[in-house]
Design a protein around this motif. Structure first.
Motif, PDB file in Angstrom:
ATOM      1  N   MET A   1       0.839  -1.184   0.000  1.00  0.00           N
ATOM      2  CA  MET A   1       0.000   0.000   0.000  1.00  0.00           C
ATOM      3  C   MET A   1       0.878   1.240   0.000  1.00  0.00           C
ATOM      4  O   MET A   1       1.920   1.298   0.634  1.00  0.00           O
ATOM      5  N   ALA A  79      -6.390   2.621   1.444  1.00  0.00           N
ATOM      6  CA  ALA A  79      -6.354   1.464   0.551  1.00  0.00           C
ATOM      7  C   ALA A  79      -7.642   1.351  -0.253  1.00  0.00           C
ATOM      8  O   ALA A  79      -7.610   1.007  -1.449  1.00  0.00           O
ATOM      9  N   ILE A  80      -8.778   1.605   0.374  1.00  0.00           N
ATOM     10  CA  ILE A  80     -10.051   1.533  -0.346  1.00  0.00           C
ATOM     11  C   ILE A  80     -10.118   2.595  -1.428  1.00  0.00           C
ATOM     12  O   ILE A  80     -10.523   2.328  -2.569  1.00  0.00           O
ATOM     13  N   GLN A  82      -7.532   4.051  -2.828  1.00  0.00           N
ATOM     14  CA  GLN A  82      -6.530   3.712  -3.835  1.00  0.00           C
ATOM     15  C   GLN A  82      -7.059   2.684  -4.836  1.00  0.00           C
ATOM     16  O   GLN A  82      -6.739   2.737  -6.035  1.00  0.00           O
ATOM     17  N   SER A  83      -7.896   1.769  -4.366  1.00  0.00           N
ATOM     18  CA  SER A  83      -8.427   0.744  -5.265  1.00  0.00           C
ATOM     19  C   SER A  83      -9.338   1.329  -6.339  1.00  0.00           C
ATOM     20  O   SER A  83      -9.610   0.667  -7.348  1.00  0.00           O
ATOM     21  N   ARG A  84      -9.823   2.545  -6.148  1.00  0.00           N
ATOM     22  CA  ARG A  84     -10.690   3.206  -7.123  1.00  0.00           C
ATOM     23  C   ARG A  84      -9.951   4.286  -7.914  1.00  0.00           C
ATOM     24  O   ARG A  84     -10.574   4.990  -8.708  1.00  0.00           O
ATOM     25  N   ARG A 169     -10.867 -11.170   1.808  1.00  0.00           N
ATOM     26  CA  ARG A 169     -10.335 -10.019   1.073  1.00  0.00           C
ATOM     27  C   ARG A 169     -11.390  -8.965   0.792  1.00  0.00           C
ATOM     28  O   ARG A 169     -11.054  -7.878   0.317  1.00  0.00           O
ATOM     29  N   ASP A 170     -12.644  -9.253   1.095  1.00  0.00           N
ATOM     30  CA  ASP A 170     -13.706  -8.270   0.884  1.00  0.00           C
ATOM     31  C   ASP A 170     -14.315  -7.796   2.209  1.00  0.00           C
ATOM     32  O   ASP A 170     -15.426  -7.295   2.240  1.00  0.00           O
ATOM     33  N   ILE A 186     -10.809  -6.486  -2.612  1.00  0.00           N
ATOM     34  CA  ILE A 186      -9.732  -5.552  -2.949  1.00  0.00           C
ATOM     35  C   ILE A 186      -8.529  -5.667  -2.009  1.00  0.00           C
ATOM     36  O   ILE A 186      -7.474  -5.114  -2.307  1.00  0.00           O
TER      37      ILE A 186
END
Length: 473
Positions: A1, A79-80, A82-84, A169-170, A186
């Motif tokens: 991350m 992190a959430i 960043q995933s978008r 992972r979710d 994610i």
């Protein structure tokens, strides 16, 4: 991350001058303004609770809730988000980072906030700081909304919850117990990295704990650290009168859990000097020395005076000297001195001249990494590093050496931390042997209590050692 730090330059399409005539701050605007300052300083987040002057109590409570959620789950939210994103979070300007973290925090962790309200007001705020960033923030937050709810525009869509955190992972574990289920897996496949993001801890710290404590104890510790409203525990071991009904039993003798209002607690603390707020684990260091009969006691790192008060109650015939290098704590410490009567405050620079070789007992509750009290000091986890640990180890040894100078031959040192790290605890006791100290008791107390668990069981982590110094030292 990716870590969060202030970017060296703006990415095209996200910069631009701040427009004039920014709107008057409401609850969300005040929270985002605070998060902007935090985003500029992360990981060195400042101590203390923010104030929101000019806001109604209701709006101030909302602003506090937003900031608290973002700070407690910073790594999770980063992190959430960043995933978008299609670019590293580190390359986004600080106002946009603040907006994305604050907006995502509302959607994930504030159940009564409609996502459309969180998105709309966040976008309006960021436009007042970077004119062309509104569309970008709107798009990212709507993507986060779809990740959480499956939709991005409903007024109050339902979140999917699970009864327990099962390391998937979710999943995002919650402070109340259970977990939120995301609409995509994610989180990383590596277990320790996944734990770090899910619980908002640095990966290096999670791996360190797993290597030293084992995986089961580490997972329990990470969940313990998610508790966002630790109970208020009172030291009542020296209570001279009956306690109010709001003082509920605690598993540790001599302690109670406060179950009443803050206003009632403040009134009791103002009226009585025989009870005070202190975590149960924190009481153990002085309790382990209670069998001694010192005439002169020095509290070398007195802070706000909690253990100073305990020393005065435990040793009613001793003179108590309190000292601390932090002038910001002097007001609280003066209040303790005034209420206890036998406590005298002496500046650190004057201790050696006045008391070298005279103290029967020195308490050194030293600065540390705070890894035993992360539910109360959540910002401390982000500052953790090996360099920080090494600096603190050196400082702790300096304080132990200073204590040795103050002690009379045959005197006793009580060494205490709120850390669970071996290098700050057992290793320092071993190092102190080179100064002529021998350990009488050594106690490491691990944090106890889980999200949603009984308040009577909760306590912080702590370490203490009672060490005698030889007469020839």
């Amino acid at each position: 991350m990716l870590p969060v730090s202030k970017p060296a330059q703006r990415k095209p399409g996200l910069g631009g001058p701040k427009p004039q005539g920014a709107p008057a701050p409401g609850a969300r605007a005040a929270a985002l303004a605070r998060l902007l300052r935090l985003a500029e300083s992360y990981p060195d987040l400042p101590l203390g609770e923010a104030r929101y002057p000019g806001l109604s109590p209701r709006d101030a409570a909302l602003a506090h809730a937003i900031v608290d959620a973002a700070v407690r789950r910073w790594i999770t939210l980063e992190a959430i988000v960043q995933s978008r994103l299609d670019r590293p979070f580190i390359e986004v300007d600080a106002p946009v980072r603040a907006a994305l973290l604050g907006g995502a925090a509302q959607m994930l962790f504030l159940d009564k906030v409609p996502p459309h309200a969180a998105i709309f007001e966040t976008v309006e705020w960021v436009k007042s700081h970077q004119a062309n960033a509104g569309g970008f923030v709107n798009g990212v937050l709507r993507a986060v909304s779809r990740l959480l709810y499956g939709v991005s525009t409903d007024a109050m869509p339902a979140k999917t919850r699970r009864d327990a955190w099962t390391d998937q992972r979710d999943e995002v574990p919650l402070a109340s117990g259970g977990a939120l289920a995301l609409h995509a897996a994610i989180l990383p496949s590596d277990l320790h990295q996944r734990w770090a993001i899910a619980t908002s801890h640095p990966t290096a710290l999670v791996k360190r704990w797993a290597g030293g404590l084992g995986e089961t104890a580490t997972r329990d510790l990470l969940q313990h650290n998610l508790i966002d409203d630790p109970p208020t525990t009172m030291n009542v071991a020296h209570a001279a009168a009956d306690l109010p009904a709001a003082c509920k039993p605690h598993d540790v003798p001599g302690c109670r859990v406060w179950g009443g209002s803050r206003e009632d607690l403040a009134a009791i603390l103002a009226a009585r000097t025989d009870v005070w707020v202190q975590d149960a684990a924190s009481t153990l260091a002085v309790r382990d020395a209670a069998g001694l009969s010192p005439s002169l006691v020095i509290d070398l790192c007195a802070g706000r005076g909690t253990k100073t008060r305990q020393l005065a109650a435990t040793f009613p015939h001793a003179e108590i000297i309190a000292s601390d290098p932090d002038s910001l704590r002097s007001t609280d410490l003066r209040g303790v001195a005034a209420s206890c009567g036998r406590v005298r405050i002496v500046p650190p620079a004057a201790l050696r001249e006045q008391f070298a070789g005279r103290a029967d007992l020195v308490l050194a509750d030293v600065p540390c990494t705070n890894t035993g009290v992360l539910p109360r000091r959540c910002e401390a986890r982000y500052r953790w590093s090996r360099d920080q640990l090494d600096r603190l180890i050196a400082l702790q040894r300096t304080i132990i050496a200073d204590a040795a100078v103050l002690l009379a031959p045959g005197g006793t040192l009580v060494y205490a931390t709120c850390s669970i790290e071996r290098e700050e605890n057992e290793d320092q006791v071993a190092w102190a042997a080179g100064l002529g100290f021998s350990a009488r008791t050594v106690r490491r107390t691990m944090p106890v209590g889980m999200p949603g668990g009984p308040e009577a069981r909760y306590h912080d982590g702590a370490f203490s050692a009672v060490m005698d110094r030889g007469g020839g030292g």
